[in-house]
Structure formats: C-alpha cells, structure tokens
Design an enzyme around this catalytic site. Structure first.
Site, PDB file in Angstrom:
ATOM      1  N   ASP A   1       0.798  -1.268   0.098  1.00 58.49           N
ATOM      2  CA  ASP A   1       0.029  -0.092   0.059  1.00 58.49           C
ATOM      3  C   ASP A   1       0.910   1.038  -0.018  1.00 58.49           C
ATOM      4  OD1 ASP A   1      -2.230   1.544  -0.142  1.00 58.49           O
ATOM      5  OD2 ASP A   1      -2.966   1.191   2.086  1.00 58.49           O
TER       6      ASP A   1
ATOM      7  N   ASN B   1      -0.731   6.600   4.272  1.00 61.30           N
ATOM      8  CA  ASN B   1      -1.086   5.668   5.521  1.00 61.30           C
ATOM      9  C   ASN B   1      -0.397   6.269   6.601  1.00 61.30           C
ATOM     10  OD1 ASN B   1      -2.106   2.768   4.325  1.00 61.30           O
ATOM     11  ND2 ASN B   1      -0.402   3.417   3.221  1.00 61.30           N
TER      12      ASN B   1
ATOM     13  N   CYS C   1      -4.483   5.072  -2.548  1.00 60.11           N
ATOM     14  CA  CYS C   1      -5.375   4.273  -3.377  1.00 60.11           C
ATOM     15  C   CYS C   1      -5.366   4.624  -4.622  1.00 60.11           C
ATOM     16  CB  CYS C   1      -6.876   3.883  -2.965  1.00 60.11           C
ATOM     17  SG  CYS C   1      -7.762   2.925  -3.949  1.00 60.11           S
TER      18      CYS C   1
END
Length: 313
Positions: free
Chosen positions: A18, A252, A243
C-alpha cells in the site's frame, strides 16, 4: 498506560504494497526486497509484501512474482499477498512464498466497481471464496472492508451495513477482519463507535484497522480504535500510501509515528523505532523525497545524548 488499553498491539507493515502502489516512481524488485528486509530487521513479523492485481491498473505491483521469489525464508515472518479475485489468489498461491491471502470487500458499489470491478455484495462473496481458497491451499486468509468509514463516490457509509458485511465475511473464518479508512475521512468518535460494534458482532475474530492520514486524524483514529478493542494496526514505513482508484487518498499512518505513540503510552509493538527511522531515511532516498512521517523528521525522544544534537534529522 491508560488502564483500558492493552499491553501490546500487533502491527502489520503495509509499506511494500500500500505504501508504494500509488507512487509514480517505480521501485525495483531488488529495492522492494531491501525495504522488506529492513522492516524485518526493525521487528516486523507480518508484512504485506505485494498485491496480485492487473499490472496495467497498478504498474507498481507488476513485479509481484519476482518480489515473492526473492523473499527471505523466515519461519517467524508472515508474508501477506493482497488479492481481489480467484485469479489473483491462484497467482499468490503459485508463488509458494505467500503465507496469507488478504481479500478486499467494499462497503459501497461505486468504489467496488472502480477499485476491483465488483459490486459490494459481489466483493463480499468473492472475499469469502478467497478465504476458502487460502484454507484449501494450506494458507490463512483475512479480509478488509474498504471505505468502511466513508466513500469518495457515495459519501457516508452506514454503520449497520458495515456490521452486516463484517458478519458475513467472518462466516468464512478469516484470521481477522479489517476496517479500512481508505480515503482518510474518519474521526476518533466515528472510529470508536464502528470498531466497538464490529468487534461485538464478530467476536472472537480480531479486528484490524487501516487508517490514512489524509486529513490529519490518522494517529487519533489508531488510538480510538485500540481503545475500542482493535488488536491489530496497519502502518507504512515513512507514511507513504494511497489508493489509485480513490481521489486524494493520501498516505497511510506512518509505522514510526504509530510505534512512537504506542511505546510512549507503554504499549509494546515489538518494533525498534531507531531501525524504522533508518528505514524511512533509506526509502526517502530511493523515492527522492522526504517522507511524511513526523517522528523521522523530528528525531528520537529522549535523544541518545539527551540533546537535540543527538536526534536524527
């Protein structure tokens, strides 16, 4: 430490997947493996190493099999591969190096179609199938509910609906169920309410949380989630992340920042903060920019020589 908080929390390092997936600067497989090794050296024992998705949609993850082939063989480390469908699960299983499949269900139809070409209900069933697929292959499976706290296309998301699909997912027997604030819109009160409700609905299956710091509430949301009973937290070295299919879904929560906060509160993570800061500085060099983590910018406290001169810059 506040009495109602746990003595330890497990962190899942999501930086290699991610953290990198939305970055335009492509990191080589060799450098991704260095990042993974640095995370292990800092104490990480669960690492989301890659995702098995269409490389045209997410070019940063086009080297999934190559990264897996180079993973250090460690009996004490769980390597997680994110998959969106049965084909991705087959690819992950075929590497022989992934220990756990991470499935993704979505809390809204519009995000589900943008992210993985599935309606919300379809994504729940496919996630259940992936968990079954993992079990049949001798692996473990877990599931994440994306946009659980808010959707970039549909706005607010019903708590009742999140609890409903969490219960359905847990019928498949995942090792844990994660709630993801994919676009960083959650606030601590919202987090506390939803985590508590989901935890009650799916017990004894653990609740994991995944927060983005898009609007500056990431660390506060981690603290609220832990107070409400979440026992596992996703975080990314340096605070990278986002994303590709959610507008303005930035970084994050940074692993270093989460570890600093928890350790100062007396909550163990098993991670070495100094080694994480070193990993941040290395990764920033590879990405050719300063990473968002605040702790890496400010340095250790107390500094090793008890002065600002001893803090890392």
């Amino acid at each position: 430490m506040v009495e109602r908080y746990p003595s330890a929390i497990e962190l899942v390092e999501v930086g290699p997947r991610d953290g990198l997936q939305n970055e335009k600067r492509l990191l080589s497989p060799a450098d991704k493996l260095i990042l993974i090794e640095r995370a292990i050296g800092a104490g990480s024992r669960r690492i989301e190493v890659t995702s098995f998705v269409n490389p045209r949609a997410v070019p940063q993850m086009a080297d999934a099999e190559e990264v897996c082939a180079g993973l250090p063989r460690r009996a004490d480390v769980t390597y997680i591969g994110l998959v969106m469908n049965g084909r991705g699960a087959d690819r992950a299983i075929a590497t022989g190096r992934i220990d756990q499949l991470g499935a993704v269900a979505t809390a809204t139809d519009r995000f589900g179609m943008a992210n993985q070409g599935q309606t919300s209900q379809d994504s729940v069933q496919i996630s259940r199938d992936i968990i079954d697929q993992a079990r049949a292959a001798g692996l473990t499976g877990q599931a994440t509910i994306a946009v659980a706290f808010g959707c970039p296309f549909e706005g607010e998301v019903s708590h009742d609906y999140v609890v409903e699909i969490a219960s359905r997912l847990c019928e498949a027997g995942p090792v844990e169920l994660a709630l993801a604030d994919t676009i960083g819109v959650a606030d601590p009160a919202h987090v506390e309410q939803l985590v508590a409700r989901v935890r009650e609905a799916i017990a004894p299956i653990p609740v994991r949380v995944h927060f983005h710091n898009t609007r500056g509430t990431g660390l506060a949301n981690v603290w609220a989630a832990i107070g409400a009973g979440a026992s596992v937290v996703d975080a990314s070295i340096g605070g990278l992340g986002g994303c590709p299919f959610a507008p303005a879904a930035t970084g994050n929560v940074a692993t270093e920042d989460v570890v600093y906060m928890l350790q100062r509160a007396g909550i163990e993570t098993g991670l070495n903060l100094e080694a994480l800061i070193d990993a941040n500085l290395w990764l920033g060099t590879q990405m050719e920019k300063q990473l968002p983590s605040m702790v890496a910018k400010a340095g250790l406290f107390p500094a090793k020589d008890h002065s600002l001169a001893g803090a890392r810059k």
